[in-house]
Scaffold this motif. Structure first.
Motif, PDB file in Angstrom:
ATOM      1  N   ARG A 116       0.824  -1.212   0.000  1.00 29.61           N
ATOM      2  CA  ARG A 116       0.000   0.000   0.000  1.00 29.61           C
ATOM      3  C   ARG A 116       0.863   1.269   0.000  1.00 29.61           C
ATOM      4  NH1 ARG A 116      -4.979   0.562   3.876  1.00 29.61           N
ATOM      5  NH2 ARG A 116      -6.168   0.646   1.975  1.00 29.61           N
ATOM      6  N   GLU A 117       1.885   1.328   0.823  1.00 29.04           N
ATOM      7  CA  GLU A 117       2.739   2.519   0.936  1.00 29.04           C
ATOM      8  C   GLU A 117       3.510   2.765  -0.370  1.00 29.04           C
ATOM      9  OE1 GLU A 117       3.869   5.960   2.438  1.00 29.04           O
ATOM     10  OE2 GLU A 117       2.408   4.607   3.367  1.00 29.04           O
ATOM     11  N   GLU A 118       4.016   1.700  -0.977  1.00 29.64           N
ATOM     12  CA  GLU A 118       4.730   1.818  -2.255  1.00 29.64           C
ATOM     13  C   GLU A 118       3.793   2.337  -3.350  1.00 29.64           C
ATOM     14  OE1 GLU A 118       7.001  -1.016  -5.525  1.00 29.64           O
ATOM     15  OE2 GLU A 118       6.458  -1.859  -3.573  1.00 29.64           O
ATOM     16  N   LEU A 119       2.576   1.829  -3.363  1.00 28.74           N
ATOM     17  CA  LEU A 119       1.582   2.265  -4.338  1.00 28.74           C
ATOM     18  C   LEU A 119       1.242   3.741  -4.138  1.00 28.74           C
ATOM     19  CD1 LEU A 119      -0.246   1.383  -6.660  1.00 28.74           C
ATOM     20  CD2 LEU A 119      -1.935   0.697  -4.965  1.00 28.74           C
ATOM     21  N   ARG A 120       1.102   4.171  -2.888  1.00 30.69           N
ATOM     22  CA  ARG A 120       0.806   5.570  -2.593  1.00 30.69           C
ATOM     23  C   ARG A 120       1.938   6.474  -3.079  1.00 30.69           C
ATOM     24  NH1 ARG A 120       1.843   9.117   0.818  1.00 30.69           N
ATOM     25  NH2 ARG A 120       2.620   8.186   2.700  1.00 30.69           N
ATOM     26  N   ARG A 121       3.196   6.095  -2.809  1.00 27.30           N
ATOM     27  CA  ARG A 121       4.350   6.896  -3.262  1.00 27.30           C
ATOM     28  C   ARG A 121       4.377   7.001  -4.789  1.00 27.30           C
ATOM     29  NH1 ARG A 121       7.046   3.906   0.649  1.00 27.30           N
ATOM     30  NH2 ARG A 121       7.986   2.583  -0.940  1.00 27.30           N
ATOM     31  N   GLU A 122       4.138   5.888  -5.450  1.00 21.33           N
ATOM     32  CA  GLU A 122       4.143   5.870  -6.917  1.00 21.33           C
ATOM     33  C   GLU A 122       3.044   6.762  -7.484  1.00 21.33           C
ATOM     34  OE1 GLU A 122       5.875   4.897 -10.436  1.00 21.33           O
ATOM     35  OE2 GLU A 122       6.575   4.168  -8.501  1.00 21.33           O
ATOM     36  N   LEU A 123       1.879   6.720  -6.877  1.00 20.76           N
ATOM     37  CA  LEU A 123       0.756   7.552  -7.305  1.00 20.76           C
ATOM     38  C   LEU A 123       1.071   9.033  -7.122  1.00 20.76           C
ATOM     39  CD1 LEU A 123      -2.032   6.246  -8.172  1.00 20.76           C
ATOM     40  CD2 LEU A 123      -2.919   7.458  -6.204  1.00 20.76           C
TER      41      LEU A 123
END
Length: 138
Positions: A116-123
């Protein structure tokens, strides 16, 4: 296949797997062919288990030309080509698609869902880049 189509979203209909295209008695195969009922166009997907190469982009462009000339019917929009590969070299893609006036996209796929955190950073990064380039944000 049903789950894959559901992941793509509304409007996709399955046309074929390993769809044969014949040019001058030479056979080629598009990995997956869909028709999008809402966009009214074919969507061609080529899957690469290795890094995308320049000839993969040229091959997809050939498929797009074939579908536009031979498979489209009246009222159809130009086909869309998507190459999914393990890795995407941005510079290679930029040069290989130089002045191509087509709807050809190269994307990197992942074998697993990111945390989830990696996806948020990428977004957040994508939204910042889009804002910096002047693209209209959703």
């Amino acid at each position: 296949m049903q789950q894959f189509l559901l992941e793509l979203g509304k409007g996709f209909t399955f046309v074929g797997r390993q769809y044969r295209v014949t040019l001058n008695n030479t056979h080629y195969k598009v990995d997956l062919v869909f028709y999008h009922r809402i966009l009214r166009c074919f969507v061609l997907i080529d899957l690469k288990v290795t890094d995308v190469q320049h000839h993969d982009i040229g091959q997809m462009n050939m498929y797009l030309g074939y579908f536009a000339a031979e498979e489209n019917t009246e009222g159809d929009n130009p086909p869309i080509g998507i190459i999914l590969s393990r890795n995407k070299d941005e510079l290679l893609v930029e040069y290989a698609t130089y002045q191509m006036n087509s709807q050809l996209f190269v994307q990197k796929y992942q074998l697993y869902l990111p945390e989830r955190e990696e996806l948020r950073r990428e977004l957040e990064l994508t939204l910042r880049e889009a804002g910096a380039s002047g693209e209209e944000l959703p």
